[in-house]
Structures are given as C-alpha cells and as structure tokens.
Design a protein around this motif. Structure first.
Motif, PDB file in Angstrom:
ATOM      1  N   GLN A 154       0.828  -1.199   0.000  1.00 24.27           N
ATOM      2  CA  GLN A 154       0.000   0.000   0.000  1.00 24.27           C
ATOM      3  C   GLN A 154       0.866   1.254   0.000  1.00 24.27           C
ATOM      4  O   GLN A 154       0.528   2.252  -0.652  1.00 24.27           O
ATOM      5  CB  GLN A 154      -0.923  -0.013   1.221  1.00 24.27           C
ATOM      6  N   LEU A 203      -4.811  -3.461  -5.282  1.00 16.88           N
ATOM      7  CA  LEU A 203      -5.629  -3.027  -4.148  1.00 16.88           C
ATOM      8  C   LEU A 203      -6.630  -4.095  -3.707  1.00 16.88           C
ATOM      9  O   LEU A 203      -6.704  -4.421  -2.513  1.00 16.88           O
ATOM     10  CB  LEU A 203      -6.334  -1.714  -4.482  1.00 16.88           C
ATOM     11  N   TRP A 249      -2.356  -0.805   7.612  1.00 13.26           N
ATOM     12  CA  TRP A 249      -2.404  -0.661   6.153  1.00 13.26           C
ATOM     13  C   TRP A 249      -2.722   0.786   5.759  1.00 13.26           C
ATOM     14  O   TRP A 249      -2.063   1.368   4.890  1.00 13.26           O
ATOM     15  CB  TRP A 249      -3.466  -1.616   5.607  1.00 13.26           C
ATOM     16  N   GLY A 284      -0.455   3.808   3.841  1.00 16.49           N
ATOM     17  CA  GLY A 284      -0.923   4.578   2.693  1.00 16.49           C
ATOM     18  C   GLY A 284      -0.843   6.069   2.924  1.00 16.49           C
ATOM     19  O   GLY A 284      -0.447   6.830   2.034  1.00 16.49           O
TER      20      GLY A 284
END
Length: 474
Positions: free
Chosen positions: A18, A115, A139, A143
């Motif tokens: 990510q 994704l 996660w 990002g």
C-alpha cells in the motif's frame, strides 16, 4: 480465534504494498513541470500523466477484484507488483509523451489488481472486529505516509536526479516486494470448481468504467459539451447498464448484485466517492498553490508535505482506537468532520503573500481526518461480506473511490478556474480558496451518507455473529 502464524510478516508486506501504491500516486505531481518540459507535453496534454493512471485504475478495479477471488490472492498480488515494476521502468525510459502515458496506464492496471488483492488478504486473514481494524489501521497508516512522502520523495528525486528517478524508484521496491511475497503469502489453493468467470460482465464493466473515468477527466479540458466527452459518457452509461443487466442474469456474476443488500458496503461506497472527491483533491490544489501561486521548487514542495505524512499516520492509529470505542459510523463521521474543518482552515490561510506556517492548522486537521476516515470506511466495506467475495467488495468500494476522485477534481477545478483564462501566480489564490470551501461543504455530504450506517449499539449486538467470518486465508 487462533491467530494464523506469520500474520505479522504478512501485514508488513501488505502495508508496504500500500505504501508503494500511495507513493506512486503522488510522486508524479511534484515532477510534472519537469516532465512536461523534458518529454514534450503541452499544457493541455500534461494532465494525462495523471489521468492515464486514473482511467486504467478505475476501469479495471472490478476485474481485479474478481480475479483475486477466483484466481488467487497471492497470484494477483505478485502479478500486480510485477506490472508496477516493469511499467515504472518503461516510464522512466520514455522519451515521448505516448510511451509515458502508456506506462502510466499500465501502472494504473497494476494498481487495480493490487488493491483488491491486498484488501482481500487482510479481510480473510484477520477476524472481523478489533483484529481486522488493527490490520486496516496499519495498512491505512502506510498509505497515508506514502501519499505524503510521495510528494517529498518526488521533490528530492526530481531536484537531484531528474524526473526519470520518480519512476525508477518504484522498480526495486515493487520487484523486491514480489520476491518477498512468495515466502510470506500462503500458496493459492486450487481453483474452486463451479465458479465460472463472467467474461461478458468483465468486458462491459472494464470498458464502461474506463469510459466513464475518461469522460470525467477529459471534460474540464475538452469541454463538457465536446464530442469526445459526450461520446465517452454516453458510451459508459450504455455499457454500465449492459453490465448490470448481465450481472442480473448470469449464473456466475463478476459483481453479485446481492452484495448491494449489504448496507455497510453500500454506505462505504458512497463515503469513498465523497472522500476521494474532496480529500483526494487536496494534494492537487495544495501543489498548485505552492508551485504556481508561490513558486516553490520541487524540493520545497515535497518538504511541505512532510507534516501531512506524520499526521496521516497518527490519524490511522487514532482510527483504530475510535473504531473500538465508538464504532465504524462515528469514526467515519469524526474523520470527515475533522477533514472539512481542515479544508476550511487551509482555504482561509491561502493568500497571495501568506507564509507556510499559516497553512499548518489546516494541513494537520485534513491529514488527521484522512487517516481516521480512510481506515474506517474500508472497515465498513468489508463488514458482513463473505470471504469468497472480499475481493469484489473491496473493488466496488475502490471503484466508487476512483470515480469520486475524477468527479471531485473536475468539479473543483471548474470552481477554481471559473472566470479565469490564463491566470498564474497570486491571481490563482481566490479560485483555490473557493475550491477549498467547496470541498469542505461537499465533505458534509459524506457525513450524511455515513449516518445511514447502523448505530454502534446495534453493531455491538451483531459481534457474536461477525465472529463467524473466516479469518484464515483459504
């Protein structure tokens, strides 16, 4: 429920993937002026360095989600990273606009495969509830850091090594993660018999959503009444309509329409639409404000995004605690309201002669809100979804996210440039401020959508049932 062995290493890999995807999304923005000059883009075509990625990403997400469910999570995860690495290499080597735009489109395809595979692995490895929320927070934090550090890294690389380096940096990251994946992600089981692949649905969905995103990103440049925009939007409407008709009749749909009975998933789709159209546009307008209105260098612009990285990571950790204390609904609402306040503060701080410190309160609030809402809205998208459909459910929420980004950016660019022809420098500031206020107002629509989720008390009552959700990779 016993925790699967190796989940720490698996989560670290998924968070890193990510991070790569988020870095790639933002790293190009700061380098755009140098890319335009070196490769030969004109002022109108330069946007396709960004838009080619968005069109491919948005168009292929549903296909990527179903492929993860049917063909295997590890298989699609590694395929996506290889596509990322090779297309990044091709982008850095490009000497003309055509090959560079093509490379960006392949990167978008890689993102559309990556994704859903990543979210499927999270949602089938970690039990629904606190365990999954912790994983989604890690996660989401990766990002948020990637989005902000993408701008910083883009500025540093462009300043010292040239624009090509913003592409080359992805090559070792993506291919290295691919190699690690084979030792960390469990081998895919044999394909389940009786689950066919909906080719007609895949074709109509991919072309239809690609045409929709194309029309939305082309509209501000070519004009909403231009032939190419109207043909793209009309064609997308016909193809998406055909796709839905196919899904209602086929025995093995690409996107089972019964998933729309899941209130949490549908609400998450609406929230991701608004979120990307408002929060996602801030990176573009902030870059324009710094570079075009105040003539920041690529390096200085990158450094200006550093507080956003830190606050986004903090927001993801706060989101995990809020999810446990107040539930998904309230966490999303808090994140969106905080972001709307930040957009208002940032717009108020913009001025032809203002300094960077005045912008910090808005940056902090937006980034905290982004981290809080991002984790919670994908937790909502996965709630109550069978393990066999986690890939397509993630893709559904991500598709509305990408469409929302295209719609939001088109609307806000129109707002920012209303009444302007060739304005540059300080003359841009009034339009940018108006776009910021508009984004804040639109974010409140996301709050209204989030309020349709079940109240936390009812979610708590459902937790014993939720524990039945499979928590291991099949």
């Amino acid at each position: 429920m016993p925790k699967q062995r190796g989940t720490g290493a698996l989560l670290a890999l998924l968070a890193f993937a990510q991070f790569i995807s988020a870095v790639d999304y933002n790293i190009v923005y700061v380098a755009l002026p140098e890319i335009g000059d070196a490769v030969g883009f004109d002022a109108h075509s330069l946007q396709w360095v960004i838009s080619a990625y968005a069109v491919a990403f948005g168009g292929f997400l549903l296909l990527g989600g179903r492929a993860a469910d049917l063909l295997g999570h590890r298989r699609m995860f590694t395929t996506a990273l290889v596509l990322y690495g090779l297309s990044s290499l091709a982008g850095g080597l490009a000497e003309d606009p055509g090959p560079l735009v093509a490379a960006r489109a392949v990167q978008g395809l890689g993102g559309a495969l990556l994704l859903p595979a990543t979210l499927s692995l999270i949602n089938t490895t970690f039990a629904e509830g606190a365990e999954r929320n912790r994983a989604l927070a890690a996660w989401g934090g990766a990002g948020a850091v990637g989005l902000a550090l993408g701008s910083l890294l883009g500025g540093v690389l462009t300043n010292y090594l040239g624009w090509e380096s913003v592409f080359f940096v992805n090559v070792p990251l993506a291919l290295g993660a691919t190699a690690v994946a084979f030792g960390v992600i469990p081998k895919d089981p044999p394909r389940e018999r009786g689950r066919g692949f909906d080719l007609a649905g895949a074709l109509t969905a991919t072309v239809g959503f690609s045409a929709l995103v194309f029309g939305l990103v082309q509209g501000p440049e070519a004009g909403w009444g231009s032939a190419q925009t109207l043909v793209a939007l009309a064609g997308s409407a016909l193809l998406i309509g055909a796709f839905l008709a196919i899904e209602a009749r086929t025995a093995h749909p690409l996107m089972p329409l019964r998933l729309f009975r899941n209130r949490s998933l549908v609400t998450a789709m609406g929230v991701t639409f608004v979120f990307m159209g408002t929060f996602g546009s801030q990176y573009y307008f902030f870059t324009v404000y710094l570079q075009n209105a105040h003539h920041y260098s690529a390096m200085a612009t990158g450094l200006a995004f550093l507080p956003s990285a830190l606050m986004g990571m903090a927001g993801s950790r706060v989101s995990e605690r809020l999810l446990a204390a107040t539930g998904v609904r309230n966490t999303i609402v808090i994140g969106l309201l905080l972001g709307a306040a930040g957009m208002t503060l940032l717009a108020l701080a913009m001025s032809p002669s203002g300094g960077y410190p005045a912008l910090l309160p808005g940056i902090v609030a937006i980034s905290l809100g982004q981290g809080i809402a991002w984790t919670a809205m994908f937790a909502a998208a996965a709630t109550g979804v069978d393990a066999r459909h986690q890939g397509i459910a993630s893709a559904m929420a991500s598709t509305t996210q990408q469409i929302g980004g295209a719609v939001g950016l088109a609307v806000l660019i129109a707002v920012a440039t209303s009444g302007l022809d060739t304005a540059t420098g300080p003359a841009l500031v009034p339009g940018l401020r108006t776009a910021g206020f508009t984004a804040a107002a639109l974010t409140l629509a996301g709050v209204a959508i989030a309020l349709t989720l079940r109240r936390p008390a009812r979610q708590t009552a459902a937790r014993p049932t939720e524990a039945k959700t499979p928590a291991r990779v099949p």
